[in-house]
Design a protein around this motif. Structure first.
Motif, PDB file in Angstrom:
ATOM      1  N   VAL A 167     -39.093  15.716  30.677  1.00 29.01           N
ATOM      2  CA  VAL A 167     -38.714  17.213  30.808  1.00 29.01           C
ATOM      3  C   VAL A 167     -38.830  17.772  32.297  1.00 29.01           C
ATOM      4  O   VAL A 167     -37.712  18.456  32.576  1.00 29.01           O
ATOM      5  N   MET A 168     -39.385  17.156  32.868  1.00 28.17           N
ATOM      6  CA  MET A 168     -39.244  17.337  34.411  1.00 28.17           C
ATOM      7  C   MET A 168     -38.051  16.994  35.111  1.00 28.17           C
ATOM      8  O   MET A 168     -37.435  17.647  36.004  1.00 28.17           O
ATOM      9  N   LEU A 169     -37.460  15.861  34.740  1.00 30.53           N
ATOM     10  CA  LEU A 169     -36.435  15.261  34.981  1.00 30.53           C
ATOM     11  C   LEU A 169     -35.143  16.009  34.927  1.00 30.53           C
ATOM     12  O   LEU A 169     -34.618  16.695  35.635  1.00 30.53           O
ATOM     13  N   PHE A 170     -35.089  16.808  33.410  1.00 26.84           N
ATOM     14  CA  PHE A 170     -33.863  17.697  33.241  1.00 26.84           C
ATOM     15  C   PHE A 170     -34.208  18.900  33.801  1.00 26.84           C
ATOM     16  O   PHE A 170     -33.250  19.709  33.867  1.00 26.84           O
ATOM     17  N   SER A 171     -35.323  19.208  33.755  1.00 29.21           N
ATOM     18  CA  SER A 171     -35.703  20.794  34.408  1.00 29.21           C
ATOM     19  C   SER A 171     -35.210  20.783  36.016  1.00 29.21           C
ATOM     20  O   SER A 171     -34.550  21.512  36.417  1.00 29.21           O
ATOM     21  N   PRO A 186     -35.449  25.988  28.077  1.00 29.63           N
ATOM     22  CA  PRO A 186     -34.422  26.210  27.493  1.00 29.63           C
ATOM     23  C   PRO A 186     -33.863  24.858  26.419  1.00 29.63           C
ATOM     24  O   PRO A 186     -34.324  23.769  27.058  1.00 29.63           O
ATOM     25  N   LEU A 187     -33.481  25.207  25.162  1.00 27.67           N
ATOM     26  CA  LEU A 187     -33.058  23.975  24.532  1.00 27.67           C
ATOM     27  C   LEU A 187     -31.870  23.146  25.192  1.00 27.67           C
ATOM     28  O   LEU A 187     -31.746  21.857  25.096  1.00 27.67           O
ATOM     29  N   SER A 188     -31.233  23.635  26.042  1.00 31.55           N
ATOM     30  CA  SER A 188     -30.351  22.761  26.728  1.00 31.55           C
ATOM     31  C   SER A 188     -30.740  21.722  27.394  1.00 31.55           C
ATOM     32  O   SER A 188     -30.485  20.797  28.032  1.00 31.55           O
ATOM     33  N   VAL A 189     -32.315  22.166  27.965  1.00 27.27           N
ATOM     34  CA  VAL A 189     -32.977  21.214  28.740  1.00 27.27           C
ATOM     35  C   VAL A 189     -33.847  20.317  27.833  1.00 27.27           C
ATOM     36  O   VAL A 189     -34.056  19.050  28.199  1.00 27.27           O
ATOM     37  N   LEU A 190     -34.390  20.757  26.915  1.00 25.27           N
ATOM     38  CA  LEU A 190     -35.429  20.090  25.993  1.00 25.27           C
ATOM     39  C   LEU A 190     -34.785  19.037  25.029  1.00 25.27           C
ATOM     40  O   LEU A 190     -35.243  17.927  25.020  1.00 25.27           O
ATOM     41  N   VAL A 191     -33.600  19.552  24.693  1.00 25.01           N
ATOM     42  CA  VAL A 191     -32.956  18.641  23.650  1.00 25.01           C
ATOM     43  C   VAL A 191     -32.620  17.216  24.441  1.00 25.01           C
ATOM     44  O   VAL A 191     -32.937  16.176  23.903  1.00 25.01           O
ATOM     45  N   PRO A 192     -31.792  16.942  25.406  1.00 26.69           N
ATOM     46  CA  PRO A 192     -31.556  15.867  26.368  1.00 26.69           C
ATOM     47  C   PRO A 192     -32.895  15.090  26.580  1.00 26.69           C
ATOM     48  O   PRO A 192     -33.010  13.841  26.549  1.00 26.69           O
ATOM     49  N   SER A 197     -36.491  10.480  25.426  1.00 28.03           N
ATOM     50  CA  SER A 197     -37.904  10.152  24.991  1.00 28.03           C
ATOM     51  C   SER A 197     -37.643   9.118  23.659  1.00 28.03           C
ATOM     52  O   SER A 197     -38.469   8.231  23.536  1.00 28.03           O
ATOM     53  N   GLU A 198     -36.968   9.948  22.764  1.00 25.49           N
ATOM     54  CA  GLU A 198     -36.831   9.258  21.561  1.00 25.49           C
ATOM     55  C   GLU A 198     -36.153   7.816  21.691  1.00 25.49           C
ATOM     56  O   GLU A 198     -36.699   6.796  21.095  1.00 25.49           O
ATOM     57  N   LEU A 199     -35.273   7.685  22.561  1.00 22.12           N
ATOM     58  CA  LEU A 199     -34.529   6.354  22.838  1.00 22.12           C
ATOM     59  C   LEU A 199     -35.598   5.343  23.537  1.00 22.12           C
ATOM     60  O   LEU A 199     -35.610   4.208  23.307  1.00 22.12           O
ATOM     61  N   LYS A 200     -36.452   5.981  24.250  1.00 25.60           N
ATOM     62  CA  LYS A 200     -37.411   5.070  25.129  1.00 25.60           C
ATOM     63  C   LYS A 200     -38.504   4.451  23.932  1.00 25.60           C
ATOM     64  O   LYS A 200     -38.815   3.392  23.879  1.00 25.60           O
ATOM     65  N   SER A 201     -38.988   5.481  23.111  1.00 29.39           N
ATOM     66  CA  SER A 201     -39.792   5.052  22.052  1.00 29.39           C
ATOM     67  C   SER A 201     -39.352   3.904  21.168  1.00 29.39           C
ATOM     68  O   SER A 201     -39.911   3.049  20.745  1.00 29.39           O
TER      69      SER A 201
END
Length: 265
Positions: A167-171, A186-192, A197-201
């Motif tokens: 979140v901090m990276l895209f923010s 915003p969702l434009s930041v939260l979604v990527p 995070s999902e890819l890493k997990s």
């Protein structure tokens, strides 16, 4: 002659049946909310309700075009704003670890991932239905308010699965204030950030899945080399042993249960 789009959306969703209403309403509201925050500076989506900036209603063909354009956005919502990404990647990595070329086939992996996603996301979809779609269908809430209320449960669920570093990276890339909270991005930041995070997990889980099958491959390859059977494929010999290990350990039960439990609630 112009007509409001509300009856059109209501009739379309009602045709899905009551059991599908939580899912359909949640995905539609999530798609509308993502479009609203991504394309409209004021955070509203007048296109969905069939009205222009000046309050003028769109014609029926334009409303139909806009409605089906919103529907075309649903696959992206399903892939990138739900548990589908982690599940389908883990199942694909499992197939590669087993060494089977097309078993289970892609249709089975995607179908299983889809229904497991519905199982994991069912409580969130129920919240969207209760807080947004049900009041909207009863005429107690306007569409723009329903969109705002419907996105809230999905945002909360996504934030629980997203690492703070992502979140901090895209923010930072979006040049947001340094003191912005995760609930306010915003969702434009939260979604990527959520997808990252999902890819890493997913790859972390895939790594743990690969280890026992890799050990079997190494043991079989060493035995074949010590016996001088250079022309015999180690992958072919190791495959029945890997299948036997996976079945005896009740692998599907362990994997699917662990996947469903890996999502924070």
């Amino acid at each position: 002659m112009t007509v409001r789009a509300d009856p059109i959306i209501h009739r379309t969703l009602s045709a899905l049946g009551r059991r599908q209403l939580p899912l359909a309403g949640a995905l539609l509201l999530a798609a509308g909310g993502a479009l609203a925050q991504g394309s409209s500076p004021g955070g509203t989506l007048p296109l969905v309700i069939g009205q222009g900036p000046g309050g003028n209603s769109y014609s029926v063909p334009i409303q139909t075009l806009l409605f089906f354009s919103a529907l075309s956005f649903l696959p992206a919502v399903l892939l990138l704003m739900t548990a589908f990404t982690r599940i389908v990647i883990v199942l694909s990595l499992l197939r590669q670890a087993l060494g089977t070329q097309a078993a289970p086939p892609n249709q089975v992996i995607v179908g299983l991932s889809l229904f497991l996603t519905f199982f994991v996301m069912a409580p969130t979809f129920d919240k969207v239905y209760e807080k947004a779609y049900a009041p909207y269908a009863a005429g107690q809430m306007a569409v723009d308010q329903a969109l705002r209320e419907g996105v809230v449960p999905i945002r909360e669920w996504m934030l629980k699965q997203t690492r703070q570093s992502d979140v901090m990276l895209f923010s930072r890339l979006a040049k947001l204030p340094a003191d912005v909270k995760g609930e306010d991005v915003p969702l434009s930041v939260l979604v990527p950030a959520f997808v990252t995070s999902e890819l890493k997990s997913a790859f972390q889980i895939g790594f743990m899945i690969f280890i026992p099958f890799l050990v079997i491959d190494m043991i079989v390859a060493s035995m074949l080399m010590s016996l001088g059977m250079m022309m015999l494929s180690p992958v072919l010999v190791a495959l029945p042993f890997k299948l036997m290990l996976f079945v005896l350990a009740d692998g599907w039960n362990l994997l699917l249960g662990s996947l469903a439990a890996s999502f924070a609630t």
